[in-house]
Motif scaffolding. Structure first.
Motif, PDB file in Angstrom:
ATOM      1  N   CYS A   1      40.385  61.654 -19.032  1.00 43.38           N
ATOM      2  CA  CYS A   1      39.210  62.475 -18.718  1.00 43.38           C
ATOM      3  C   CYS A   1      37.939  61.764 -19.170  1.00 43.38           C
ATOM      4  N   HIS A   2      36.936  61.775 -18.287  1.00 43.90           N
ATOM      5  CA  HIS A   2      35.653  61.125 -18.543  1.00 43.90           C
ATOM      6  C   HIS A   2      34.504  62.126 -18.606  1.00 43.90           C
TER       7      HIS A   2
ATOM      8  N   ILE B   1      48.006  73.814 -21.941  1.00 48.79           N
ATOM      9  CA  ILE B   1      47.427  73.339 -23.197  1.00 48.79           C
ATOM     10  C   ILE B   1      47.468  71.822 -23.180  1.00 48.79           C
ATOM     11  N   ASP B   2      46.354  71.220 -23.545  1.00 50.47           N
ATOM     12  CA  ASP B   2      46.232  69.768 -23.627  1.00 50.47           C
ATOM     13  C   ASP B   2      46.346  69.363 -25.092  1.00 50.47           C
ATOM     14  N   VAL B   3      47.544  68.908 -25.476  1.00 51.35           N
ATOM     15  CA  VAL B   3      47.722  68.331 -26.807  1.00 51.35           C
ATOM     16  C   VAL B   3      47.364  66.859 -26.653  1.00 51.35           C
ATOM     17  N   TYR B   4      46.401  66.393 -27.427  1.00 49.66           N
ATOM     18  CA  TYR B   4      45.910  65.034 -27.239  1.00 49.66           C
ATOM     19  C   TYR B   4      47.041  64.011 -27.295  1.00 49.66           C
ATOM     20  N   GLY B   5      47.180  63.263 -26.212  1.00 48.50           N
ATOM     21  CA  GLY B   5      48.235  62.261 -26.113  1.00 48.50           C
ATOM     22  C   GLY B   5      48.176  61.232 -27.224  1.00 48.50           C
TER      23      GLY B   5
ATOM     24  N   THR C   1      39.091  60.320 -22.875  1.00 45.97           N
ATOM     25  CA  THR C   1      40.127  60.979 -23.675  1.00 45.97           C
ATOM     26  C   THR C   1      41.445  61.030 -22.917  1.00 45.97           C
ATOM     27  N   SER C   2      42.519  61.154 -23.683  1.00 46.45           N
ATOM     28  CA  SER C   2      43.861  61.240 -23.112  1.00 46.45           C
ATOM     29  C   SER C   2      44.265  62.700 -23.010  1.00 46.45           C
TER      30      SER C   2
END
Length: 154
Positions: A39-40, A104-108, A53-54
């Motif tokens: 994501c930018h 839910i986006d758990v940061y990679g 971000t991942s």
């Protein structure tokens, strides 16, 4: 990572674990992500102090907070995009998109023993770091996430 059984989850298979910087908050996921993207957007860039971000997307039922739930703070600049972090160390944990998006986006970057393999870029019109990696570059979001689906050149 080999699948393990977590006694805290009563036999549910845990695939990956993420922690805040101090280790007080522990997030466990019991499945593979259904999507991995870069994501930018300006919101993610400001939050992470990073050019990209991942995003590692999971169904809400696959994400469990197994320690430190009481330490989690939330900030929601845009509805449906709740940034979550540890109030003890300030370590970023995830984005809660259950309202509106259902994931839910758990940061990679936080998932231990996880191989982040993105399939696309989103919000590439806002990119400050151009990446020539051959992946699709969405101007904003794919249509299934409410975006235009418009693609940009590398």
């Amino acid at each position: 990572m080999q699948t393990q059984y977590s006694p805290k989850q009563k036999g549910i298979i845990m695939k990956y674990r993420a922690e805040c910087s101090c280790g007080s908050v522990v997030v466990e996921v019991n499945n593979e992500p259904f999507q991995q993207i870069l994501c930018h957007c300006t919101n993610c860039r400001a939050w992470s102090a990073s050019p990209v971000t991942s995003a590692t997307l999971f169904k809400p039922e696959d994400v469990k907070i197994t320690a430190g739930k009481e330490l989690i703070q939330r900030y929601e600049q845009n509805e449906g995009h709740a940034k979550c972090w540890c109030s003890k160390c300030g370590g970023h944990l995830m984005n809660d998109h259950t309202v509106g998006y259902g994931f839910i986006d758990v940061y990679g970057a936080l998932l231990q023993d996880f191989e982040f393999t993105p399939t696309a870029h989103i919000n590439y019109e806002n990119a400050i770091l151009r990446m020539r990696d051959g992946l699709p570059k969405f101007k904003d979001f794919p249509t299934e996430f409410g975006g235009s689906g418009e693609m940009l050149e590398e």
